[in-house]
Design a protein around this motif. Sequence first.
Motif, short mmCIF file in Angstrom:
data_model
loop_
_atom_site.label_atom_id
_atom_site.label_comp_id
_atom_site.label_asym_id
_atom_site.label_seq_id
_atom_site.Cartn_x
_atom_site.Cartn_y
_atom_site.Cartn_z
N ASP A 258 -2.76 -94.10 3.60
CA ASP A 258 -2.79 -93.45 2.30
C ASP A 258 -1.84 -92.25 2.32
N ALA A 259 -1.09 -92.09 1.23
CA ALA A 259 -0.12 -91.00 1.16
C ALA A 259 -0.77 -89.63 1.25
N GLY A 260 -2.07 -89.56 0.95
CA GLY A 260 -2.77 -88.28 1.03
C GLY A 260 -3.35 -87.97 2.39
N THR A 261 -3.10 -88.82 3.38
CA THR A 261 -3.65 -88.60 4.72
C THR A 261 -3.20 -87.25 5.28
N GLU A 262 -4.14 -86.47 5.78
CA GLU A 262 -3.79 -85.16 6.36
C GLU A 262 -3.04 -85.35 7.67
N THR A 263 -2.10 -84.45 7.93
CA THR A 263 -1.28 -84.55 9.14
C THR A 263 -1.40 -83.26 9.94
N PRO A 264 -1.49 -83.36 11.25
CA PRO A 264 -1.56 -82.16 12.09
C PRO A 264 -0.17 -81.54 12.27
N VAL A 265 -0.16 -80.30 12.67
CA VAL A 265 1.10 -79.65 13.06
C VAL A 265 1.67 -80.36 14.27
N ARG A 266 2.96 -80.61 14.27
CA ARG A 266 3.61 -81.24 15.42
C ARG A 266 4.89 -80.47 15.76
N PHE A 267 5.11 -80.30 17.07
CA PHE A 267 6.35 -79.72 17.58
C PHE A 267 7.21 -80.85 18.14
N LEU A 268 8.39 -81.03 17.57
CA LEU A 268 9.33 -82.04 18.07
C LEU A 268 10.47 -81.34 18.80
N PRO A 269 10.94 -81.94 19.89
CA PRO A 269 11.99 -81.29 20.68
C PRO A 269 13.38 -81.52 20.07
N GLU A 270 14.37 -80.90 20.70
CA GLU A 270 15.76 -81.20 20.35
C GLU A 270 16.00 -82.71 20.46
N PHE A 271 16.80 -83.22 19.54
CA PHE A 271 17.28 -84.60 19.60
C PHE A 271 16.19 -85.65 19.40
N ASP A 272 14.98 -85.24 18.98
CA ASP A 272 13.96 -86.28 18.81
C ASP A 272 14.48 -87.36 17.86
N ASN A 273 14.27 -88.62 18.25
CA ASN A 273 14.84 -89.73 17.47
C ASN A 273 14.35 -89.76 16.03
N LEU A 274 13.18 -89.22 15.75
CA LEU A 274 12.68 -89.23 14.38
C LEU A 274 13.63 -88.49 13.44
N MET A 275 14.35 -87.49 13.97
CA MET A 275 15.25 -86.70 13.14
C MET A 275 16.58 -87.39 12.87
N VAL A 276 16.86 -88.48 13.57
CA VAL A 276 18.15 -89.16 13.39
C VAL A 276 17.98 -90.66 13.14
N ALA A 277 16.77 -91.08 12.79
CA ALA A 277 16.46 -92.52 12.74
C ALA A 277 16.70 -93.15 11.38
N GLU A 342 0.21 -71.71 15.42
CA GLU A 342 -0.02 -70.88 16.61
C GLU A 342 -0.88 -71.63 17.63
N ALA A 343 -1.92 -72.29 17.17
CA ALA A 343 -2.80 -73.02 18.09
C ALA A 343 -2.04 -74.15 18.79
N GLU A 344 -1.26 -74.92 18.03
CA GLU A 344 -0.49 -76.00 18.65
C GLU A 344 0.63 -75.44 19.52
N GLY A 345 1.16 -74.28 19.12
CA GLY A 345 2.20 -73.63 19.93
C GLY A 345 1.69 -73.21 21.30
N LEU A 346 0.47 -72.69 21.35
CA LEU A 346 -0.11 -72.32 22.64
C LEU A 346 -0.34 -73.55 23.51
N ARG A 347 -0.72 -74.65 22.86
CA ARG A 347 -0.88 -75.90 23.62
C ARG A 347 0.48 -76.36 24.17
N LEU A 348 1.52 -76.21 23.36
CA LEU A 348 2.87 -76.54 23.80
C LEU A 348 3.28 -75.69 25.00
N LEU A 349 3.01 -74.40 24.94
CA LEU A 349 3.36 -73.51 26.05
C LEU A 349 2.61 -73.89 27.32
N GLY A 350 1.37 -74.33 27.16
CA GLY A 350 0.61 -74.76 28.33
C GLY A 350 1.26 -75.94 29.03
#
Length: 364
Positions: A258-277, A342-350
């Motif tokens: 469903d187009a209304g599905t909630e999405t979590p914050v995501r951190f994608l790295p440099e060159f992630d294929n989603l950005m050039v697909a 911020e919460a997902e960022g701390l997880r990323l740093l971990g």
Amino acid sequence: MSTVLDRRALNRATLHRQGLLEPWKCPPLEALRHLIGLQSQVPDPPYFSLWTRLAAFAHDELTQLIQDRLVVRTGMMRATLHLVTAEDFLTLRPLFQPVRERAQRSHFGKKTAHLDQAELLAEGRRLLAAQPMNNKKLKAALHERWPDTDAAALMYTVHYLLPLVQVPPGGLWRSYGSVPCTTDEAWLGRGVATESDPGPMILRYLAAYGPASVKDVQAWSGLTRLAEVVDRLRPRLRRFTDEQGVELFDVPDGPLPDAGTETPVRFLPEFDNLMVAFADRRRVISDEYRQITHTKNGLVAATVMVDGTVRGRWRIDRVKDTATLTVEPFETLTAGALEAVEAEGLRLLGFAAEESQTLKVVFG
């Protein structure tokens, strides 16, 4: 009449198939196979790409796959470096030979036009099969044989036109510098296929990135003239249109949340294929923000996704025992969104800086 999928519906479908709505509970090798590889212009981004998509992932899991030769770092889609399964390298690499030949002609065709190309490639294969060589050593060895030809043109021609594999410790987490290469047969015990049908690859692309247009498939792969192949696949595909009336294709069982599905914050790295697909990338990033994150020479920044689309970029700096994640939002975010970032960022740093004693998230 085809069903119209708006941009938000396309966004949710693609995020679901990318493991960015709900993290996947599967081994890294299975995720890599589904994604048909991860772009790896530098070594670290594939590790982040898997971390953000998998419910549980440790650096050593991917490192071990590379060391065990189940995953290889090699030139594939768009003539760029990717981490792919060894099996995908062996079976799909022939599809991208025209892309690599086109790149070689564009960059070095004039400088190597006088050479017997078959002789150059045979010598390059002989040298690299005997022992892995980094760029400097390969360049010197080839220049010794052809002293009147530009050494870089010799070396890059071999890289573009032969199915080569970068070998560890190059290409691993936090590895830097020139990476040694060897041949497909020397590393994997057999050579790449002599030919390949693009049809199965297109079906896999749609399963991982779709629904998508012919131009989207071509943008992701670097291949041209795929309309005829897609036409051949039509009886096996679902068909939609986007809001501009562009025809989209999909595998029969491709999920459409469903187009209304909630999405979590995501951190994608440099060159992630989603950005050039995609040719039309607005399902994941606006044209305005793409001007910030994508440079003319092909660099793609690390990005932050909020509510399914790019809303900022990020970087990590380490000073002594402190690792700081700086997030630069491109727009004003709500207090709730900032807390989630911020919460997902701390997880990323971990994951990225587990050895640091102090982890900080700041907004720039």
